[in-house]
Design an enzyme around this catalytic site. Sequence first.
Site, PDB file in Angstrom:
ATOM      1  N   LYS A 161     -11.678  13.225  -2.454  1.00 21.28           N
ATOM      2  CA  LYS A 161     -10.456  13.044  -1.806  1.00 21.28           C
ATOM      3  C   LYS A 161      -9.623  14.280  -1.495  1.00 21.28           C
ATOM      4  O   LYS A 161      -8.911  14.564  -0.513  1.00 21.28           O
ATOM      5  CB  LYS A 161      -9.783  11.890  -2.198  1.00 21.28           C
ATOM      6  CG  LYS A 161     -10.361  10.541  -1.869  1.00 21.28           C
ATOM      7  CD  LYS A 161      -9.773   9.414  -2.657  1.00 21.28           C
ATOM      8  CE  LYS A 161      -8.430   8.954  -2.302  1.00 21.28           C
ATOM      9  NZ  LYS A 161      -7.971   7.454  -3.069  1.00 21.28           N
ATOM     10  N   GLY A 202      -2.775  13.742  -7.479  1.00 24.57           N
ATOM     11  CA  GLY A 202      -3.049  12.605  -6.264  1.00 24.57           C
ATOM     12  C   GLY A 202      -3.475  12.879  -5.201  1.00 24.57           C
ATOM     13  O   GLY A 202      -3.303  14.220  -4.450  1.00 24.57           O
ATOM     14  N   ALA A 203      -4.132  12.044  -4.522  1.00 24.98           N
ATOM     15  CA  ALA A 203      -4.665  12.334  -2.938  1.00 24.98           C
ATOM     16  C   ALA A 203      -4.549  10.929  -2.219  1.00 24.98           C
ATOM     17  O   ALA A 203      -5.312  11.100  -1.086  1.00 24.98           O
ATOM     18  CB  ALA A 203      -5.997  12.910  -3.122  1.00 24.98           C
ATOM     19  N   THR A 228       4.613   0.581   5.086  1.00 23.07           N
ATOM     20  CA  THR A 228       4.178   0.848   3.993  1.00 23.07           C
ATOM     21  C   THR A 228       2.883   0.655   3.453  1.00 23.07           C
ATOM     22  O   THR A 228       2.001   0.368   4.152  1.00 23.07           O
ATOM     23  CB  THR A 228       5.390   0.616   2.883  1.00 23.07           C
ATOM     24  OG1 THR A 228       5.129   1.182   1.819  1.00 23.07           O
ATOM     25  CG2 THR A 228       5.315  -1.187   2.808  1.00 23.07           C
ATOM     26  N   ARG A 232      -8.163  12.533  -9.403  1.00 20.43           N
ATOM     27  CA  ARG A 232      -9.125  11.981 -10.497  1.00 20.43           C
ATOM     28  C   ARG A 232     -10.506  12.118  -9.426  1.00 20.43           C
ATOM     29  O   ARG A 232     -11.588  12.724 -10.104  1.00 20.43           O
ATOM     30  CB  ARG A 232      -8.957  10.829 -10.623  1.00 20.43           C
ATOM     31  CG  ARG A 232      -9.742  10.242 -11.589  1.00 20.43           C
ATOM     32  CD  ARG A 232      -9.438   8.681 -12.033  1.00 20.43           C
ATOM     33  NE  ARG A 232      -9.187   7.857 -10.708  1.00 20.43           N
ATOM     34  CZ  ARG A 232      -8.924   6.513 -10.843  1.00 20.43           C
ATOM     35  NH1 ARG A 232      -8.570   6.165 -12.051  1.00 20.43           N
ATOM     36  NH2 ARG A 232      -8.760   5.981  -9.619  1.00 20.43           N
ATOM     37  N   LYS A 277      -0.253   2.753   6.309  1.00 14.94           N
ATOM     38  CA  LYS A 277       0.400   3.755   7.160  1.00 14.94           C
ATOM     39  C   LYS A 277      -0.442   4.654   7.740  1.00 14.94           C
ATOM     40  O   LYS A 277      -0.286   4.989   8.972  1.00 14.94           O
ATOM     41  CB  LYS A 277       0.915   5.090   6.084  1.00 14.94           C
ATOM     42  CG  LYS A 277       2.265   4.546   5.515  1.00 14.94           C
ATOM     43  CD  LYS A 277       2.840   5.340   4.627  1.00 14.94           C
ATOM     44  CE  LYS A 277       4.234   4.809   3.942  1.00 14.94           C
ATOM     45  NZ  LYS A 277       4.812   5.745   2.967  1.00 14.94           N
ATOM     46  N   ASN A 300       5.076   5.806   9.144  1.00 12.53           N
ATOM     47  CA  ASN A 300       5.913   4.703   8.226  1.00 12.53           C
ATOM     48  C   ASN A 300       7.167   4.188   9.226  1.00 12.53           C
ATOM     49  O   ASN A 300       7.819   3.153   8.681  1.00 12.53           O
ATOM     50  CB  ASN A 300       6.732   5.486   7.024  1.00 12.53           C
ATOM     51  CG  ASN A 300       7.579   6.122   7.381  1.00 12.53           C
ATOM     52  OD1 ASN A 300       8.225   7.049   8.335  1.00 12.53           O
ATOM     53  ND2 ASN A 300       8.794   6.361   6.380  1.00 12.53           N
ATOM     54  N   LEU A 358      12.249  -2.263  -1.422  1.00 10.70           N
ATOM     55  CA  LEU A 358      13.995  -2.296  -1.234  1.00 10.70           C
ATOM     56  C   LEU A 358      14.259  -1.931  -0.053  1.00 10.70           C
ATOM     57  O   LEU A 358      15.557  -1.834   0.296  1.00 10.70           O
ATOM     58  CB  LEU A 358      14.323  -1.216  -2.213  1.00 10.70           C
ATOM     59  CG  LEU A 358      14.231  -1.372  -3.645  1.00 10.70           C
ATOM     60  CD1 LEU A 358      14.249  -0.354  -4.655  1.00 10.70           C
ATOM     61  CD2 LEU A 358      14.823  -2.707  -4.225  1.00 10.70           C
ATOM     62  N   GLY A 399      11.548   9.437  -7.371  1.00 12.93           N
ATOM     63  CA  GLY A 399      11.323   9.290  -5.966  1.00 12.93           C
ATOM     64  C   GLY A 399      12.627   8.562  -4.910  1.00 12.93           C
ATOM     65  O   GLY A 399      12.325   8.257  -3.942  1.00 12.93           O
TER      66      GLY A 399
HETATM   67  P1  ATR Z   1      -2.405   4.892  -1.383  1.00 13.07           P
HETATM   68  O1  ATR Z   1      -3.329   5.980  -0.362  1.00 13.07           O
HETATM   69  O2  ATR Z   1      -2.296   3.608  -0.997  1.00 13.07           O
HETATM   70  O3  ATR Z   1      -1.140   5.795  -1.719  1.00 13.07           O
HETATM   71  P2  ATR Z   1      -4.500   5.143  -3.103  1.00 13.07           P
HETATM   72  O4  ATR Z   1      -5.357   5.844  -2.188  1.00 13.07           O
HETATM   73  O5  ATR Z   1      -5.079   4.155  -3.991  1.00 13.07           O
HETATM   74  O6  ATR Z   1      -3.105   4.779  -2.562  1.00 13.07           O
HETATM   75  O7  ATR Z   1      -4.013   6.511  -4.077  1.00 13.07           O
HETATM   76  C1  ATR Z   1      -3.639   6.309  -5.458  1.00 13.07           C
HETATM   77  C2  ATR Z   1      -3.708   7.558  -6.096  1.00 13.07           C
HETATM   78  O8  ATR Z   1      -3.590   7.415  -7.427  1.00 13.07           O
HETATM   79  C3  ATR Z   1      -5.027   8.266  -5.951  1.00 13.07           C
HETATM   80  O9  ATR Z   1      -4.963   9.688  -5.814  1.00 13.07           O
HETATM   81  C4  ATR Z   1      -5.741   7.830  -7.214  1.00 13.07           C
HETATM   82  O10 ATR Z   1      -6.880   8.519  -7.596  1.00 13.07           O
HETATM   83  P3  ATR Z   1      -8.272   8.242  -7.247  1.00 13.07           P
HETATM   84  O11 ATR Z   1      -8.378   8.958  -5.602  1.00 13.07           O
HETATM   85  O12 ATR Z   1      -9.228   9.112  -7.851  1.00 13.07           O
HETATM   86  O13 ATR Z   1      -8.614   7.001  -7.103  1.00 13.07           O
HETATM   87  C5  ATR Z   1      -4.754   8.042  -8.165  1.00 13.07           C
HETATM   88  N1  ATR Z   1      -4.949   7.037  -9.135  1.00 13.07           N
HETATM   89  C6  ATR Z   1      -4.737   5.754  -9.369  1.00 13.07           C
HETATM   90  N2  ATR Z   1      -5.209   5.445 -10.722  1.00 13.07           N
HETATM   91  C7  ATR Z   1      -5.444   6.571 -11.399  1.00 13.07           C
HETATM   92  C8  ATR Z   1      -5.489   6.804 -12.850  1.00 13.07           C
HETATM   93  N3  ATR Z   1      -5.583   5.631 -13.621  1.00 13.07           N
HETATM   94  N4  ATR Z   1      -5.660   7.950 -13.188  1.00 13.07           N
HETATM   95  C9  ATR Z   1      -5.591   8.898 -12.161  1.00 13.07           C
HETATM   96  N5  ATR Z   1      -5.267   8.722 -10.791  1.00 13.07           N
HETATM   97  C10 ATR Z   1      -5.140   7.426 -10.471  1.00 13.07           C
END
Ligand code: ATR
Length: 264
Positions: free
Chosen positions: A154, A125-126, A61, A150, A65, A86, A15, A232
């Site tokens: 990471k 998330g990470a 994006t 998860r 990044k 970014n 967007l 967000g």
């Molecule tokens: P980016 O760095 O591009 O933002 P990414 O590294 O793919 O994207 O991060 C996506 C996040 O969503 C990660 O923390 C990922 O967890 P993993 O490191 O275990 O992959 C999390 N994520 C994606 N799908 C998921 C799911 N089904 N359940 C839990 N966490 C998920």
Amino acid sequence: MKKYLVIGNPIQHSLSPLIHNYWINKYNINAMYEKKKLDKQDLGDFVLKIKNKKIHGANVTVPFKQDIISYLEKLTPEAEKTRSVNTIYLDNDELTGDNTDIFGFMHAIQDIKFDVDKKHILILGAGGVVPSIIYSLIKMKAFKITLTNRTKKKAENLKSYFKDLNVINWDEIQNFDMIINATSVGLSVDDELNLNLSKIENNKFFYDLIYNPKETFFLKNAKFKGNKTENGKKMFIYQAAKAFEIWHGIKPEINDEVKKLLDL
Ligand code: ATR
């Protein structure tokens, strides 16, 4: 006419052109802003166009990044600390990378008047945006930041950037004051996080970095239980506003019209 772009892959849902072109028109700037899908191997050629002033600035994006950093000549302290860029511009002819996600997140949280002081915050998330969220929360003087992912490795890796970060197992979620979804789960409407959040007490604040869809399952469930929720969208608007100010020297007004423009 000056040319600005947002690059990423995928990029069709961005967007950024909508909001930047709205402000470009509003402030009568002789410029245009477009989106462009790139592959990783195109990044070098792309930044050369900025260096040669064929393009005058860019937003970066997912998923570039971090990858973009090796092609730049200078980073702002925020981009350096988070290893995340970014926004790109030329500063004294030097290709410079900045991170306006930090400004975006901080102002979104301040806007909704949530004070992170004395609060224990959980980030889920990470991925690439998480260092910016942690950095913002530290700047806003959050009491304690805990992270779970998860893939635990990471999450552990982020401790080398932020030494006070607390990392817990994905299935061991206790009580927190603010819970931030920074995973990609929820981008598809029927995506649901497979997490047990039952130990979180009532009247907490649930924040989702996702703004499309407007209300993820994560937010819907939290709202149903009586918690405060926020998506967000404001972070997106504020990060765009900061990039606009960097490029054009004008602080764009964020009014109801802008918010309506992005009402997904
Ligand atoms: P980016 O760095 O591009 O933002 P990414 O590294 O793919 O994207 O991060 C996506 C996040 O969503 C990660 O923390 C990922 O967890 P993993 O490191 O275990 O992959 C999390 N994520 C994606 N799908 C998921 C799911 N089904 N359940 C839990 N966490 C998920």
